[in-house]
Write an enzyme that holds these catalytic residues in place. Structure first.
Site, PDB file in Angstrom:
ATOM      1  N   LYS A 232       0.918  -1.200  -0.083  1.00  0.00           N
ATOM      2  CA  LYS A 232       0.071   0.011   0.147  1.00  0.00           C
ATOM      3  C   LYS A 232       0.902   1.049  -0.047  1.00  0.00           C
ATOM      4  O   LYS A 232       1.837   1.268   0.592  1.00  0.00           O
ATOM      5  CB  LYS A 232      -0.875   0.138   1.354  1.00  0.00           C
ATOM      6  N   ARG A 306     -10.319 -11.430   2.538  1.00  0.00           N
ATOM      7  CA  ARG A 306     -11.191 -12.501   1.970  1.00  0.00           C
ATOM      8  C   ARG A 306     -10.561 -13.704   2.128  1.00  0.00           C
ATOM      9  O   ARG A 306     -11.331 -14.863   2.121  1.00  0.00           O
ATOM     10  CB  ARG A 306     -11.592 -12.255   0.672  1.00  0.00           C
TER      11      ARG A 306
HETATM   12  N1  BES Z   1      -7.774  -3.830   4.700  1.00  0.00           N
HETATM   13  C1  BES Z   1      -8.011  -3.381   3.391  1.00  0.00           C
HETATM   14  C2  BES Z   1      -9.595  -2.646   3.203  1.00  0.00           C
HETATM   15  C3  BES Z   1      -9.680  -1.467   3.616  1.00  0.00           C
HETATM   16  C4  BES Z   1      -9.064  -0.042   3.192  1.00  0.00           C
HETATM   17  C5  BES Z   1     -10.864  -1.208   4.787  1.00  0.00           C
HETATM   18  C6  BES Z   1      -9.192   1.061   3.904  1.00  0.00           C
HETATM   19  C7  BES Z   1     -10.971   0.210   5.146  1.00  0.00           C
HETATM   20  C8  BES Z   1     -10.179   1.177   4.636  1.00  0.00           C
HETATM   21  C9  BES Z   1      -8.216  -4.561   2.491  1.00  0.00           C
HETATM   22  O1  BES Z   1      -7.394  -5.524   2.730  1.00  0.00           O
HETATM   23  C10 BES Z   1      -7.798  -4.346   1.170  1.00  0.00           C
HETATM   24  O2  BES Z   1      -6.555  -3.718   1.082  1.00  0.00           O
HETATM   25  N2  BES Z   1      -8.571  -4.219   0.068  1.00  0.00           N
HETATM   26  C11 BES Z   1      -8.172  -3.776  -1.132  1.00  0.00           C
HETATM   27  C12 BES Z   1      -8.639  -4.788  -1.872  1.00  0.00           C
HETATM   28  C13 BES Z   1      -8.148  -4.907  -3.567  1.00  0.00           C
HETATM   29  C14 BES Z   1      -6.891  -4.937  -3.566  1.00  0.00           C
HETATM   30  C15 BES Z   1      -9.094  -5.826  -4.208  1.00  0.00           C
HETATM   31  C16 BES Z   1      -8.831  -2.405  -1.522  1.00  0.00           C
HETATM   32  O3  BES Z   1     -10.155  -2.453  -0.791  1.00  0.00           O
HETATM   33  O4  BES Z   1      -8.505  -1.659  -1.922  1.00  0.00           O
HETATM   34 ZN    ZN Z   2      -5.330  -5.386   2.198  1.00  0.00          ZN
END
Ligand code: BES
Ligand code: ZN
Ligand code: ZN
Length: 452
Positions: A232, A306
């Site tokens: 990230k 997931r």
């Molecule tokens: N933990 C994050 C989701 C998240 C981000 C929740 C910010 C609340 C606030 C999750 O693991 C994630 O990074 N999801 C990605 C998925 C994508 C790579 C398909 C997302 O939501 O960008």
């Molecule tokens: Zn993530």
């Protein structure tokens, strides 16, 4: 008892009147001449959020006026614990929702910094005290767990928190740690968490009587989410200590139900991992053979929630629960769709989800249903595995994540999936900035109503 509550009036409590803006003239007309004179002399404006501390003839604080846009909204009183001076107070009219908002507004995260002051204390009625304290203390637990920095809340510390809770309520607690996950067929949890110095694990808490309806809770316990090799950016990583908030939520909800002694057979499953970068981190396009036997291609190591939930859900459904609830900070997309304050809920059971939504409206803890829109399932296709953890489309990310989870839940098990923020991005009355329990009061009210 928390410092913000008391059940003994002692030398007497200062009364608080909550008055709607429009009702103010009518309310004012009923007050004594001294109060009317005081309010007029300070040019009190009866606008929502304005609070007046009224003295008596000898100059002592005698009563409090709190103006509200909507007195039916519990948050109208959420600022009072730190606006009012320390002391004992009581609402003019009985209102359990106000008492809960008071408790939630009195929260301070004091593990790393001394509190500025003690909150003001609210006198509870004896009939409501147990329920109010249960809800407020359980939400404090959720907030504390989320607010604790990842360095002090890794998988092992999250496990300790679950174990402590189990001890308090005489529940059974077990965990499967590190390589044992591979031997016990939890490859998804192991693969996501193996790069961390704090070993991945599956936490398992059981409580209640096997003859009662089985309610199983599953919470995403990603103690820190760097994104993994699909790292990230710093702005996206900043808040990721909260990525175990699903776990915090299911522990808080479990606490509410155990404290209330609901006649259920409770199971809580938490895949606890840290999603970090290291030489042995899982990679994009790796393929995991999940517990269910479904092969999962990793399109993105940042869609780790997931993946760990899939194995926990497979274990959860093996016992055919009466009701299955998972809670997760699963996608940024759910926040794009609904903002930070409104959790998304998905379900395969219309009656259950409608009931939960109704309880959310009634108790000021709203949740919003999004669809399990099956036409989008094709975005999760993989050419060399059964499913991809990442959608091929940039749209509807919360829905495709929910559809991924659905692969692991048979249609005949009533299932609720919550995708939530679990964080107040700015302080609001009753909701200090930082970790927050969302949808838990709605869920607890629903479960209490359904099972007791
Ligand atoms: N933990 C994050 C989701 C998240 C981000 C929740 C910010 C609340 C606030 C999750 O693991 C994630 O990074 N999801 C990605 C998925 C994508 C790579 C398909 C997302 O939501 O960008
Ligand atoms: Zn993530
Ligand atoms: Zn995550």
């Amino acid at each position: 008892m928390l410092a913000c509550f008391a059940t003994e009036p002692g030398s007497g409590a200062i009364p608080i009147s909550v008055v709607a803006e429009q009702q103010y003239p009518e309310w004012l007309a009923k007050q004594d001449a001294f109060a009317r004179e005081w309010l007029s002399s300070i040019k009190f404006k009866p606008e929502a959020g304005n609070i007046c501390q009224l003295p008596n003839a000898s100059g002592k604080l005698a009563r409090v006026l709190c103006c509200a846009a909507d007195p039916d909204n519990l948050w109208s009183v959420g600022n009072l614990p730190f606006v009012l001076p320390e002391g004992l107070y009581q609402f003019d009219e009985d209102n359990t929702s106000y008492a809960i908002a008071w408790g939630l507004g009195a929260y301070q995260f004091t593990a790393y910094k001394k509190p500025l002051r003690e909150p003001a204390t609210l006198l509870l009625r004896t009939e409501e005290a147990a329920n109010v304290c249960n809800i407020v203390e359980s939400i404090y637990l959720v907030r504390d767990l989320i607010n604790t920095p990842a360095d002090d809340m890794g998988p092992s510390e999250l496990a300790l928190a679950a174990q402590n809770l189990a001890k308090q309520y005489d529940a059974n607690f077990t965990q499967i740690i590190g390589d044992a996950l591979l031997h016990e067929n939890y490859a998804s949890i192991h693969t996501v968490g193996r790069a961390s110095d704090d070993a991945p694990r599956l936490l398992d808490l059981r409580w209640g009587n096997a003859a009662h309806p089985k309610v199983t809770l599953v919470g995403k316990g990603v103690c820190f989410d760097t994104g993994g090799l699909d790292l990230k950016p710093s702005s996206g990583m900043l808040l990721m200590k909260k990525d175990m908030a699903g776990a915090a939520h299911v522990l808080g909800l479990a606490r509410m139900m155990m404290q209330a002694k609901l006649p259920i057979c409770l199971r809580v499953l938490i895949p606890a991992v840290e999603n970090v970068v290291s030489g042995n981190a899982y990679r994009p396009l790796d393929i995991i053979k999940s517990r269910k036997g479904v092969t999962v291609e990793i399109g993105n190591t940042d869609a780790e929630g997931r993946v760990v939930l899939s194995d926990a859900l497979t274990e959860a459904v093996s016992e055919k629960p009466d009701l299955l609830i998972d809670i997760a900070t699963l996608t940024g997309a759910a926040r794009i769709a609904l903002g930070t304050e409104l959790p998304a809920v998905f379900s395969n059971d219309d009656q259950v989800v409608n009931d939960v939504i109704k309880h959310g409206v009634k108790y000021g803890d709203p949740v919003w249903q999004l669809p399990l829109f099956t036409a989008y399932r094709e975005y999760l296709k993989s050419s060399i595995a059964d499913i991809n953890n990442n959608s091929a489309e940039p749209y509807a990310g919360a829905i495709t994540a929910a559809l991924f989870l659905r692969e692991f839940v048979p249609d005949d098990i009533p299932w609720l999936h919550f995708d939530l923020m679990a964080w107040n991005v700015r302080a609001k009355p009753g909701r200090p900035q930082g970790g927050e329990a969302m949808s838990l009061r709605a869920l607890f009210a629903y479960l209490q109503n359904r099972y007791s």
